[in-house]
Design a protein around this motif. Structure first.
Motif, PDB file in Angstrom:
ATOM      1  N   LEU A  93       0.887  -1.198  -0.163  1.00 59.10           N
ATOM      2  CA  LEU A  93      -0.039  -0.054   0.030  1.00 59.10           C
ATOM      3  C   LEU A  93       0.865   1.296  -0.128  1.00 59.10           C
ATOM      4  CD1 LEU A  93      -3.228   1.047   0.474  1.00 59.10           C
ATOM      5  CD2 LEU A  93      -2.313   1.259   2.859  1.00 59.10           C
ATOM      6  N   LEU A  94       0.762   2.091  -0.877  1.00 56.42           N
ATOM      7  CA  LEU A  94       1.051   3.628  -0.754  1.00 56.42           C
ATOM      8  C   LEU A  94      -0.166   4.643  -0.590  1.00 56.42           C
ATOM      9  CD1 LEU A  94       3.665   3.782  -3.537  1.00 56.42           C
ATOM     10  CD2 LEU A  94       4.284   3.812  -1.038  1.00 56.42           C
ATOM     11  N   VAL A  95      -0.009   5.440   0.197  1.00 60.49           N
ATOM     12  CA  VAL A  95      -0.904   6.498   0.303  1.00 60.49           C
ATOM     13  C   VAL A  95      -0.890   7.464  -0.838  1.00 60.49           C
ATOM     14  CG1 VAL A  95      -1.129   6.676   2.958  1.00 60.49           C
ATOM     15  CG2 VAL A  95       0.595   8.218   1.902  1.00 60.49           C
ATOM     16  N   PRO A  96      -1.810   8.158  -1.166  1.00 54.69           N
ATOM     17  CA  PRO A  96      -1.776   8.773  -2.514  1.00 54.69           C
ATOM     18  C   PRO A  96      -0.645   9.829  -2.501  1.00 54.69           C
ATOM     19  CG  PRO A  96      -4.010   8.632  -1.805  1.00 54.69           C
ATOM     20  CD  PRO A  96      -3.332   8.054  -0.631  1.00 54.69           C
ATOM     21  N   GLU A  97      -0.366  10.427  -1.453  1.00 51.05           N
ATOM     22  CA  GLU A  97       0.644  11.572  -1.529  1.00 51.05           C
ATOM     23  C   GLU A  97       1.881  10.944  -1.651  1.00 51.05           C
ATOM     24  OE1 GLU A  97      -0.900  11.082   2.932  1.00 51.05           O
ATOM     25  OE2 GLU A  97      -1.739  11.212   0.767  1.00 51.05           O
ATOM     26  N   ALA A  98       2.090   9.715  -1.484  1.00 53.93           N
ATOM     27  CA  ALA A  98       3.260   9.163  -1.722  1.00 53.93           C
ATOM     28  C   ALA A  98       3.702   8.525  -3.135  1.00 53.93           C
ATOM     29  CB  ALA A  98       3.751   7.947  -0.715  1.00 53.93           C
ATOM     30  N   ARG A  99       2.546   8.485  -3.801  1.00 52.25           N
ATOM     31  CA  ARG A  99       2.595   7.756  -5.256  1.00 52.25           C
ATOM     32  C   ARG A  99       3.338   8.583  -6.298  1.00 52.25           C
ATOM     33  NH1 ARG A  99      -3.665   5.810  -4.722  1.00 52.25           N
ATOM     34  NH2 ARG A  99      -3.178   4.613  -2.826  1.00 52.25           N
ATOM     35  N   GLY A 100       4.180   7.821  -7.105  1.00 49.98           N
ATOM     36  CA  GLY A 100       4.708   8.743  -8.157  1.00 49.98           C
ATOM     37  C   GLY A 100       6.261   9.092  -7.921  1.00 49.98           C
ATOM     38  N   LEU A 101       6.771   8.566  -6.611  1.00 46.22           N
ATOM     39  CA  LEU A 101       8.251   9.305  -6.161  1.00 46.22           C
ATOM     40  C   LEU A 101       9.108   7.900  -6.112  1.00 46.22           C
ATOM     41  CD1 LEU A 101       6.550  11.179  -3.005  1.00 46.22           C
ATOM     42  CD2 LEU A 101       7.233  12.029  -5.364  1.00 46.22           C
ATOM     43  N   GLY A 102       8.730   6.750  -6.747  1.00 46.58           N
ATOM     44  CA  GLY A 102       9.587   5.731  -6.741  1.00 46.58           C
ATOM     45  C   GLY A 102       9.656   4.855  -5.410  1.00 46.58           C
ATOM     46  N   LEU A 103       8.889   5.342  -4.708  1.00 53.89           N
ATOM     47  CA  LEU A 103       8.513   4.612  -3.162  1.00 53.89           C
ATOM     48  C   LEU A 103       8.056   3.254  -3.368  1.00 53.89           C
ATOM     49  CD1 LEU A 103       9.261   4.254  -0.112  1.00 53.89           C
ATOM     50  CD2 LEU A 103       6.910   5.687   0.003  1.00 53.89           C
ATOM     51  N   GLY A 104       7.162   2.982  -4.327  1.00 52.34           N
ATOM     52  CA  GLY A 104       6.494   1.748  -4.439  1.00 52.34           C
ATOM     53  C   GLY A 104       7.742   0.569  -4.934  1.00 52.34           C
ATOM     54  N   LYS A 105       8.749   1.205  -5.757  1.00 50.14           N
ATOM     55  CA  LYS A 105       9.585   0.357  -6.569  1.00 50.14           C
ATOM     56  C   LYS A 105      10.649   0.076  -5.321  1.00 50.14           C
ATOM     57  CE  LYS A 105      13.062   0.150 -10.118  1.00 50.14           C
ATOM     58  NZ  LYS A 105      13.677   0.930 -11.217  1.00 50.14           N
ATOM     59  N   ARG A 106      10.782   0.939  -4.313  1.00 54.11           N
ATOM     60  CA  ARG A 106      11.678   0.744  -3.304  1.00 54.11           C
ATOM     61  C   ARG A 106      11.228  -0.247  -2.147  1.00 54.11           C
ATOM     62  NH1 ARG A 106      13.329   5.378   0.925  1.00 54.11           N
ATOM     63  NH2 ARG A 106      14.591   4.099   2.255  1.00 54.11           N
ATOM     64  N   LEU A 107       9.958  -0.261  -2.029  1.00 55.31           N
ATOM     65  CA  LEU A 107       9.195  -1.321  -1.327  1.00 55.31           C
ATOM     66  C   LEU A 107       9.184  -2.495  -2.064  1.00 55.31           C
ATOM     67  CD1 LEU A 107       5.956   0.759   0.094  1.00 55.31           C
ATOM     68  CD2 LEU A 107       7.845  -0.357   1.577  1.00 55.31           C
ATOM     69  N   LEU A 108       8.905  -2.817  -3.109  1.00 54.86           N
ATOM     70  CA  LEU A 108       8.803  -3.941  -3.876  1.00 54.86           C
ATOM     71  C   LEU A 108      10.339  -4.564  -3.906  1.00 54.86           C
ATOM     72  CD1 LEU A 108       7.147  -6.185  -5.195  1.00 54.86           C
ATOM     73  CD2 LEU A 108       7.717  -4.715  -7.539  1.00 54.86           C
TER      74      LEU A 108
END
Length: 160
Positions: free
Chosen positions: A86-101
């Motif tokens: 899960l990523l909160v909307p304000e954290a999307r598009g910053l590469g954080l999802g890729k980092r978590l994955l």
């Protein structure tokens, strides 16, 4: 957003995770009130039973604010299951999802899993694009009625 850390999940994170899943999925996907209890059940099981040598959860956080989560749990037979990404909307598009994955997949490799699986919905297009870019393969896609809405459920797998 500066200085985002990935820290281990703690039991006191559970109420936030349940609330964010329930609220965001209701708002964005129309999920009914049955989704939050499912997330709570998953987290209760993890807290009560997880093997800390083979399973882990992470919380993304910046300036004391939680931004997202991801979990790696044992699915048996040297297969890990990715959960509660899960990523909160304000954290999307910053590469954080890729980092978590990447963190989750690296942990699974280091822990000796040979494959990972996950379950999601077709409507999660950004996450599905991230999985595909990381080498995951869509194995099954089928229409279902879950959480009060019609969805296309997907199963993904990757050999580590």
């Amino acid at each position: 957003m500066t200085d985002v850390i990935l820290r281990p999940f703690r039991p006191e994170d559970a109420p936030w995770l349940v609330e964010r899943h329930q609220t965001l999925y209701a708002r964005d996907e129309g999920f009914d009130e049955s989704f939050g209890p499912l997330v709570a059940e998953i987290l209760q099981g993890f807290i009560a039973d997880h093997d800390p040598g083979r399973e882990a959860g992470w919380i993304a956080e910046a300036e004391g604010q939680r931004l997202g989560s991801i979990f790696c749990v044992d699915a048996g037979d040297r297969v890990a299951k990715l959960r509660l990404f899960l990523l909160v909307p304000e954290a999307r598009g910053l590469g954080l999802g890729k980092r978590l994955l990447s963190t989750c997949m690296d942990y699974a490799r280091a822990t000796g899993y040979r494959e990972m699986v996950l379950w999601t919905h077709e409507s999660h297009r950004a996450a599905c694009a991230l999985y595909a870019a990381a080498g995951w393969v869509l194995e099954e896609s089928k229409p279902v009625h879950s959480f009060g809405v019609d969805l296309v459920e997907q199963s993904w797998r990757i050999v580590l």
